[in-house]
Design a protein around this motif. Structure first.
Motif, PDB file in Angstrom:
ATOM      1  N   THR A 101      -6.524   2.341  -8.304  1.00  0.00           N
ATOM      2  CA  THR A 101      -6.919   0.998  -9.417  1.00  0.00           C
ATOM      3  C   THR A 101      -6.088  -0.164  -9.007  1.00  0.00           C
ATOM      4  O   THR A 101      -6.139  -1.155  -9.667  1.00  0.00           O
ATOM      5  N   HIS A 102      -5.399  -0.199  -7.721  1.00  0.00           N
ATOM      6  CA  HIS A 102      -4.736  -1.356  -7.311  1.00  0.00           C
ATOM      7  C   HIS A 102      -5.569  -2.206  -6.511  1.00  0.00           C
ATOM      8  O   HIS A 102      -5.587  -2.405  -5.398  1.00  0.00           O
ATOM      9  N   ALA A 103      -6.659  -2.756  -7.246  1.00  0.00           N
ATOM     10  CA  ALA A 103      -7.735  -3.591  -6.518  1.00  0.00           C
ATOM     11  C   ALA A 103      -7.266  -4.580  -5.749  1.00  0.00           C
ATOM     12  O   ALA A 103      -7.777  -4.925  -4.719  1.00  0.00           O
ATOM     13  N   ALA A 104      -6.424  -5.467  -6.386  1.00  0.00           N
ATOM     14  CA  ALA A 104      -6.011  -6.777  -5.651  1.00  0.00           C
ATOM     15  C   ALA A 104      -5.315  -6.376  -4.447  1.00  0.00           C
ATOM     16  O   ALA A 104      -5.454  -6.877  -3.300  1.00  0.00           O
ATOM     17  N   THR A 105      -4.424  -5.503  -4.420  1.00  0.00           N
ATOM     18  CA  THR A 105      -3.643  -5.069  -3.098  1.00  0.00           C
ATOM     19  C   THR A 105      -4.401  -4.275  -2.299  1.00  0.00           C
ATOM     20  O   THR A 105      -4.520  -4.833  -1.142  1.00  0.00           O
ATOM     21  N   LEU A 106      -5.680  -3.452  -2.560  1.00  0.00           N
ATOM     22  CA  LEU A 106      -6.516  -3.119  -1.702  1.00  0.00           C
ATOM     23  C   LEU A 106      -7.367  -4.031  -1.169  1.00  0.00           C
ATOM     24  O   LEU A 106      -7.831  -3.917   0.073  1.00  0.00           O
ATOM     25  N   LYS A 107      -7.798  -5.171  -1.735  1.00  0.00           N
ATOM     26  CA  LYS A 107      -8.517  -6.183  -1.355  1.00  0.00           C
ATOM     27  C   LYS A 107      -7.746  -6.761   0.074  1.00  0.00           C
ATOM     28  O   LYS A 107      -8.432  -7.103   0.857  1.00  0.00           O
ATOM     29  N   VAL A 146      -5.098  -5.586   1.717  1.00  0.00           N
ATOM     30  CA  VAL A 146      -4.839  -4.371   2.629  1.00  0.00           C
ATOM     31  C   VAL A 146      -6.354  -4.412   3.721  1.00  0.00           C
ATOM     32  O   VAL A 146      -6.224  -4.327   4.840  1.00  0.00           O
ATOM     33  N   LYS A 147      -7.518  -4.385   3.110  1.00  0.00           N
ATOM     34  CA  LYS A 147      -8.510  -4.319   3.769  1.00  0.00           C
ATOM     35  C   LYS A 147      -8.733  -5.864   4.664  1.00  0.00           C
ATOM     36  O   LYS A 147      -9.223  -5.663   5.847  1.00  0.00           O
ATOM     37  N   LEU A 148      -8.588  -6.804   3.957  1.00  0.00           N
ATOM     38  CA  LEU A 148      -8.725  -8.144   4.576  1.00  0.00           C
ATOM     39  C   LEU A 148      -7.889  -8.211   5.878  1.00  0.00           C
ATOM     40  O   LEU A 148      -8.232  -8.911   6.620  1.00  0.00           O
ATOM     41  N   PHE A 149      -6.578  -7.766   5.703  1.00  0.00           N
ATOM     42  CA  PHE A 149      -5.755  -7.951   6.906  1.00  0.00           C
ATOM     43  C   PHE A 149      -5.859  -6.892   8.081  1.00  0.00           C
ATOM     44  O   PHE A 149      -4.765  -6.537   8.783  1.00  0.00           O
ATOM     45  N   GLY A 150      -6.720  -5.728   7.509  1.00  0.00           N
ATOM     46  CA  GLY A 150      -6.774  -4.611   8.707  1.00  0.00           C
ATOM     47  C   GLY A 150      -5.630  -3.789   8.623  1.00  0.00           C
ATOM     48  O   GLY A 150      -5.280  -3.165   9.640  1.00  0.00           O
ATOM     49  N   LEU A 151      -5.001  -3.588   7.478  1.00  0.00           N
ATOM     50  CA  LEU A 151      -3.580  -2.564   7.447  1.00  0.00           C
ATOM     51  C   LEU A 151      -3.913  -0.982   6.989  1.00  0.00           C
ATOM     52  O   LEU A 151      -2.895  -0.486   7.009  1.00  0.00           O
ATOM     53  N   GLY A 152      -5.126  -0.870   6.966  1.00  0.00           N
ATOM     54  CA  GLY A 152      -5.468   0.589   6.743  1.00  0.00           C
ATOM     55  C   GLY A 152      -5.790   1.330   8.157  1.00  0.00           C
ATOM     56  O   GLY A 152      -5.528   0.787   9.163  1.00  0.00           O
ATOM     57  N   PRO A 153      -6.227   2.579   8.011  1.00  0.00           N
ATOM     58  CA  PRO A 153      -6.625   3.567   6.966  1.00  0.00           C
ATOM     59  C   PRO A 153      -4.982   3.704   6.309  1.00  0.00           C
ATOM     60  O   PRO A 153      -4.010   3.841   6.835  1.00  0.00           O
ATOM     61  N   LEU A 154      -5.087   3.607   5.018  1.00  0.00           N
ATOM     62  CA  LEU A 154      -3.805   4.173   4.218  1.00  0.00           C
ATOM     63  C   LEU A 154      -3.447   5.761   4.279  1.00  0.00           C
ATOM     64  O   LEU A 154      -4.199   6.381   4.699  1.00  0.00           O
ATOM     65  N   LYS A 155      -2.388   5.857   4.072  1.00  0.00           N
ATOM     66  CA  LYS A 155      -1.679   7.258   4.214  1.00  0.00           C
ATOM     67  C   LYS A 155      -1.008   7.684   3.118  1.00  0.00           C
ATOM     68  O   LYS A 155      -0.664   7.010   2.164  1.00  0.00           O
ATOM     69  N   THR A 207      -1.124   6.257  -2.027  1.00  0.00           N
ATOM     70  CA  THR A 207      -0.980   5.942  -0.487  1.00  0.00           C
ATOM     71  C   THR A 207       0.179   5.082  -0.217  1.00  0.00           C
ATOM     72  O   THR A 207       0.578   4.506  -1.252  1.00  0.00           O
ATOM     73  N   SER A 208       0.303   4.638   0.845  1.00  0.00           N
ATOM     74  CA  SER A 208       1.145   3.643   1.260  1.00  0.00           C
ATOM     75  C   SER A 208       0.582   3.071   2.721  1.00  0.00           C
ATOM     76  O   SER A 208      -0.568   3.599   3.208  1.00  0.00           O
ATOM     77  N   ILE A 209       1.073   2.065   3.128  1.00  0.00           N
ATOM     78  CA  ILE A 209       0.530   1.352   4.326  1.00  0.00           C
ATOM     79  C   ILE A 209       1.316   1.654   5.462  1.00  0.00           C
ATOM     80  O   ILE A 209       2.540   2.054   5.578  1.00  0.00           O
ATOM     81  N   PRO A 210       0.416   2.410   6.472  1.00  0.00           N
ATOM     82  CA  PRO A 210       1.217   2.979   7.947  1.00  0.00           C
ATOM     83  C   PRO A 210       1.994   1.616   8.359  1.00  0.00           C
ATOM     84  O   PRO A 210       1.921   0.589   8.601  1.00  0.00           O
ATOM     85  N   GLY A 211       3.252   2.011   8.810  1.00  0.00           N
ATOM     86  CA  GLY A 211       4.179   1.135   9.500  1.00  0.00           C
ATOM     87  C   GLY A 211       5.119   0.384   8.525  1.00  0.00           C
ATOM     88  O   GLY A 211       5.766  -0.362   8.950  1.00  0.00           O
ATOM     89  N   GLY A 212       4.827   0.571   7.064  1.00  0.00           N
ATOM     90  CA  GLY A 212       5.610   0.092   6.127  1.00  0.00           C
ATOM     91  C   GLY A 212       4.743  -0.816   5.083  1.00  0.00           C
ATOM     92  O   GLY A 212       3.929  -1.678   5.816  1.00  0.00           O
ATOM     93  N   ASN A 213       5.008  -0.755   3.954  1.00  0.00           N
ATOM     94  CA  ASN A 213       4.506  -1.709   2.915  1.00  0.00           C
ATOM     95  C   ASN A 213       4.673  -3.061   3.094  1.00  0.00           C
ATOM     96  O   ASN A 213       3.977  -4.066   2.635  1.00  0.00           O
ATOM     97  N   LEU A 272       2.166  -5.861   4.085  1.00  0.00           N
ATOM     98  CA  LEU A 272       1.270  -6.649   3.232  1.00  0.00           C
ATOM     99  C   LEU A 272       1.850  -8.034   3.013  1.00  0.00           C
ATOM    100  O   LEU A 272       1.283  -9.100   3.492  1.00  0.00           O
ATOM    101  N   PRO A 273       2.953  -8.297   2.579  1.00  0.00           N
ATOM    102  CA  PRO A 273       3.686  -9.384   2.293  1.00  0.00           C
ATOM    103  C   PRO A 273       3.774 -10.249   3.504  1.00  0.00           C
ATOM    104  O   PRO A 273       3.505 -11.588   3.689  1.00  0.00           O
ATOM    105  N   GLN A 274       4.030  -9.674   4.739  1.00  0.00           N
ATOM    106  CA  GLN A 274       4.174 -10.498   5.931  1.00  0.00           C
ATOM    107  C   GLN A 274       2.850 -10.857   6.249  1.00  0.00           C
ATOM    108  O   GLN A 274       2.676 -12.070   6.946  1.00  0.00           O
TER     109      GLN A 274
END
Length: 275
Positions: free
Chosen positions: A104-110, A112-121, A245-251, A254-256
Motif C-alpha cells: 500500500t506504500h505506493a509512493a515509496t514503491l514508486k 524503489v522501482k525508479l532507482f532500481g532498489l529491488g527486488p524487495l526482501k 518488506t525492506s530494501i536489500p542492503g538497507g532502507n 532510498l533517501p540516498q
C-alpha cells in the motif's frame, strides 16, 4: 553537510535570507544546494529537512525547473529512515528507524522501482537477536522459555501465540479507517482513542514483559494512541496476510538515491541540459 544546527540558528538564518541574498548557505547551516543560484530566475525554493518528504519535494521540484536549497539539521539525509552499519560485518546492518514497506506504500514503491532498489526482501528475514533490559539473547530453542522475567509462564513458552488474543479485537474495534466519517461514526474506534497502545494491550491481559517483547519485535509504538496505531497497521497491511518488506542492503538506500538524483538534476540544470 555540517553536524548539527539548532532551531534558533536555523530561524535566524531564514530571517537573514528574507532581508538579503538567497545565493547560498552560510558555513553554520547544515545544507546542500541542489540547484543553481537561488533567486536568479524567480523560481527558487528552500526545502526544510532532508527526510523522505523533503527529498521527494526537492527531487520533483528540480525536475520542474526550480532551483533548490535543501537544509538539513543532521549530518545525514533520511530523517526517520536510519540504517546503522558500524559494528557489523559482511554487509550486515540494522534498521533503527522505518523498517517496513507494504504494497500500500505506493509512493515509496514508486521510487524503489525508479532507482532500481529491488527486488524487495522480507523485512525480518534471518535469525533475530534481542537486547532487552540490559540483556542480550537469542530466541530460545523449542521447549525452553523466553528469559523475560515479568511474562506469564504461558507467554514465556510461546509469546507469538498471543498476537491473536491481544491484538485481534483492536483490529475489529478500529473499524474501517477508509470510511468518510471515521472514526466519529464508529463508537468502538472512539473507545480505542481513549488509551495508549500499551494500555490497550495491558487491558487485554498482556503482561508488561510481553508488551516490551512486542515492542522489540514490532517497533516502539506502545506510547502512541491505540486508535491511531491499529488504523495505521490496518491501512498499511492492505491485503490480509501480506508480508512487509525492506530494501536489500538497507532502507537508507532510498533517501540516498533521492539525494543523489536531486543533485544530478541540479548539476544538469546548471550545465543547461535535461536532467
Amino acid at each position: 553537510m555540517h553536524k548539527h544546527i539548532d532551531r534558533r540558528r536555523l530561524l535566524e538564518f531564514l530571517a537573514a535570507l528574507g532581508a538579503g541574498s538567497l545565493s547560498g548557505c552560510g558555513d553554520d547551516v547544515a545544507s546542500t544546494s541542489t540547484g543553481g543560484n537561488l533567486g536568479t530566475n524567480g523560481k527558487g525554493v528552500i526545502v526544510l529537512g532532508g527526510g523522505l518528504a523533503g527529498l521527494t519535494a526537492a527531487y520533483n521540484l528540480m525536475h520542474k525547473g526550480y532551483d533548490i536549497i535543501l537544509l538539513e539539521g543532521q549530518d545525514r539525509v533520511g530523517g526517520r529512515v536510519l540504517t546503522v552499519r558500524d559494528g557489523f560485518k559482511a554487509g550486515g546492518h540494522a534498521e533503527m528507524g522505518a523498517t517496513r514497506i507494504f504494497s500500500t506504500h505506493a509512493a515509496t514503491l514508486k521510487y524503489v522501482k525508479l532507482f532500481g532498489l529491488g527486488p524487495l526482501k522480507a523485512y525480518d528475514e534471518g535469525k533475530p537477536v534481542f537486547f532487552m533490559r540490559g540483556q542480550r539473547f537469542k530466541p530460545p530453542s523449542a521447549g525452553y522459555s523466553w528469559p523475560i522475567a515479568d511474562m506469564t509462564e504461558a507467554e514465556k513458552a510461546d509469546p507469538a501465540s498471543f498476537f491473536g488474543p491481544y491484538l485481534h479485537t483492536g483490529f475489529e474495534k478500529v473499524g474501517d479507517p477508509h470510511a468518510a466519517n471515521w472514526p466519529n461514526d464508529q463508537p468502538s474506534a472512539l473507545d480505542l482513542d481513549k488509551v495508549a497502545f500499551e494500555q490497550y494491550l495491558l487491558n487485554q491481559g498482556a503482561s508488561p514483559g510481553w508488551v516490551d517483547w512486542f515492542r522489540a519485535m514490532e517497533g516502539n509504538i506502545k506510547r502512541i494512541n491505540a486508535c491511531a496505531g491499529f488504523a495505521v497497521e490496518k491501512v498499511a497491511a492492505g491485503v490480509d496476510g501480506e508480508l512487509p518488506t525492506s530494501i536489500p542492503g538497507g532502507n537508507d538506500r532510498l533517501p540516498q538515491g533521492l539525494f543523489r538524483r536531486a543533485r544530478r538534476a541540479g548539476q544538469a540544470q546548471q550545465q543547461g541540459r535535461a536532467p
